[in-house]
Scaffold this active site. Sequence first.
Site, mmCIF file in Angstrom:
data_model
loop_
_atom_site.group_PDB
_atom_site.id
_atom_site.type_symbol
_atom_site.label_atom_id
_atom_site.label_comp_id
_atom_site.label_asym_id
_atom_site.label_seq_id
_atom_site.Cartn_x
_atom_site.Cartn_y
_atom_site.Cartn_z
ATOM 1 N N TRP B 101 0.835 -1.198 0.000
ATOM 2 C CA TRP B 101 0.000 0.000 0.000
ATOM 3 C C TRP B 101 0.868 1.245 0.000
ATOM 4 C CZ3 TRP B 101 -4.478 -0.678 -1.855
ATOM 5 C CH2 TRP B 101 -5.138 -1.896 -1.663
ATOM 6 N N ASP B 168 -0.852 7.080 6.516
ATOM 7 C CA ASP B 168 -1.965 6.174 6.212
ATOM 8 C C ASP B 168 -2.125 5.231 7.399
ATOM 9 O OD1 ASP B 168 -3.719 4.240 5.354
ATOM 10 O OD2 ASP B 168 -2.614 3.734 3.521
ATOM 11 N N LYS B 192 -11.584 -1.061 8.691
ATOM 12 C CA LYS B 192 -10.868 -1.971 9.576
ATOM 13 C C LYS B 192 -11.276 -1.699 11.031
ATOM 14 C CE LYS B 192 -7.706 -2.116 5.849
ATOM 15 N NZ LYS B 192 -7.754 -3.437 5.370
#
Lengths: 351, 351
Positions: B101, B168, B192
């Site tokens: 990511w 992030d 999440k």
Amino acid sequence: MKKHNFSAGPSILPQEVFEKASQAVLDFNGMGLSILEISHRSKEFIAVMEEARALVKKLMKLGDDYEVLFLQGGASLQFVMAPFNLMKEGGKAAYLDSGSWAAAAIKEGKKFGTVDVVGSSKEEKYSFIPKDYTVGTEYDFFHCTSNNTIYGTQMKDFPKTEVPIVCDMSSDIFSREIDFSQFGIIYAGAQKNMGPSGATLVVVKKDILGKTGRNIPSYLDYSLHISKDSMFNTPPVFAVYCSLLTLQWIENNGGISAAEARNNAKAKLLYDEIDSNPLFECFSVPEDRSTMNVSFYLTDESKKEAFDAAWKAAGISGLNGHRSLGGYRASIYNAMPIESVQVLVDVMKSL
Amino acid sequence: MKKHNFSAGPSILPQEVFEKASQAVLDFNGMGLSILEISHRSKEFIAVMEEARALVKKLMKLGDDYEVLFLQGGASLQFVMAPFNLMKEGGKAAYLDSGSWAAAAIKEGKKFGTVDVVGSSKEEKYSFIPKDYTVGTEYDFFHCTSNNTIYGTQMKDFPKTEVPIVCDMSSDIFSREIDFSQFGIIYAGAQKNMGPSGATLVVVKKDILGKTGRNIPSYLDYSLHISKDSMFNTPPVFAVYCSLLTLQWIENNGGISAAEARNNAKAKLLYDEIDSNPLFECFSVPEDRSTMNVSFYLTDESKKEAFDAAWKAAGISGLNGHRSLGGYRASIYNAMPIESVQVLVDVMKSL
């Protein structure tokens, strides 16, 4: 007490959608898990996404030259993505200025190149749809708004042109039969006729993409989303699921043509009352009236208190006009039953 | 049978969130309307949005120099928005390459200017967090990923630098006490630790904005969203509401510090089993282990069939590793009870 929700969006959805969605939040498909906690890569959700994408194409009678995406960010992000994907560097596009949302799209288009406003009704408070314009081949695309939620106007015809037509159908998608194959891109925030807020439908004719030479950021790139079957990143799972439920409801109730017949009957009931009742007047001209949003005002402001009290007492909500226009707005989307429109008409008659 | 959902995201949320959300889909707040059909401009939803924004700041102990936004598009759109808002034309930024990511964020950053990768563990399959780098004042910002969902690694420290840190935190937000005031931008896909997919949390230190001279498209402009109190366009109403419910659950259960204590206990239980059981091994080095995602593999592949059958029989789901890495991944986010981790550990012991 039964509520009659005339909100402009987010707005009424079929009752069976609420019931199925509520159940899925507790247990989706008998998995023993909530729809909110399942992986978007699970076979159960992939089936939801694929059925939703296929059903959009089926309802719109589109072939394999089109792709269907469920993205995020609403029409506002499409105002950006459309020119990013379609306007060449130094290119130009034609836009129709039929309302505040069309004007917002124009503002974004100007950040990518030259925008020619080929028609505008702004000076007349957007009370009609501009006509008598042409869209020549010098443009990269033509952008229009099929239904203007605030003013209650709706495009009945779309121009003949050789360039791709990009159409914001947020507030009248799936409400009427159109030849959808005349468009290059159709987009719509889900939260009027398709589902809850949080999903954005984009229908793309594939052969119009890849012609600008721009280096498009990944999330903004239609081609990338297409190559990933609308799963480039985590989609808005619940909003897509609710959209599927609504699409199934449309199909199970006769498809778009049956929805159109119901919508025409509801709109006629309400416009007939406005036209025959001297206390009410429409904001828009008769030939451009929307079948989705009926924007009107009281001709006698002294009746305002009585009218407001009466519709509230009848269980009606969401009837206030947009803050920029005032007056009233009855949004009578696909899921609105004619019985609720009759309740409003009865209140208007009683005044 | 009780399910134990170890999915990496979308993922488990507190049971009471599912129950309240399911009820709100039928009738929100006693309004007689579904949360899916109410206007985002209704006073009831504005209260939801404002409480969610305030609660994020309270849990993070941030002051009025920060603003909280609930946007759409996931971390993938933040990969675009962060450089669009912070990187000057011809500017450069420092990125830490700690996983797939992070690499995806780097790819987008390069579309806006020069990207210096100041540290990378790519050659070692992202099994550790790169350290021993500095971030000088020549950069417009520094970007990092606090937790690497796929590999099970987590940053324990963040660099001291004078430039804004963009982080992030999609997969470990609200899981541990951090000095959140060291960041310029914190962003996280909700799916999440915060809510269902479809909402993206962005926390912005206001004084870092407005310095690039770029003409930013409206939806991508943090300053515009701030000026509209996160209501520039229709927000993802239901995802924001579920996020509020989860934030309230965190607060009512002792806040972030209590969540951290629970998470540490769960992680210790599972890592202790992996370290003591010769059949299992971690992908990541011990000092960088994540308390959110435990990625591991079988040292004896002949046991795979037995292990897979045993955890499935125990009601466990979502345990397969990411397709790019293989093996197993136990995601033990805030809402995962230690009892479910014990079920997994018992299965591992029984092998």
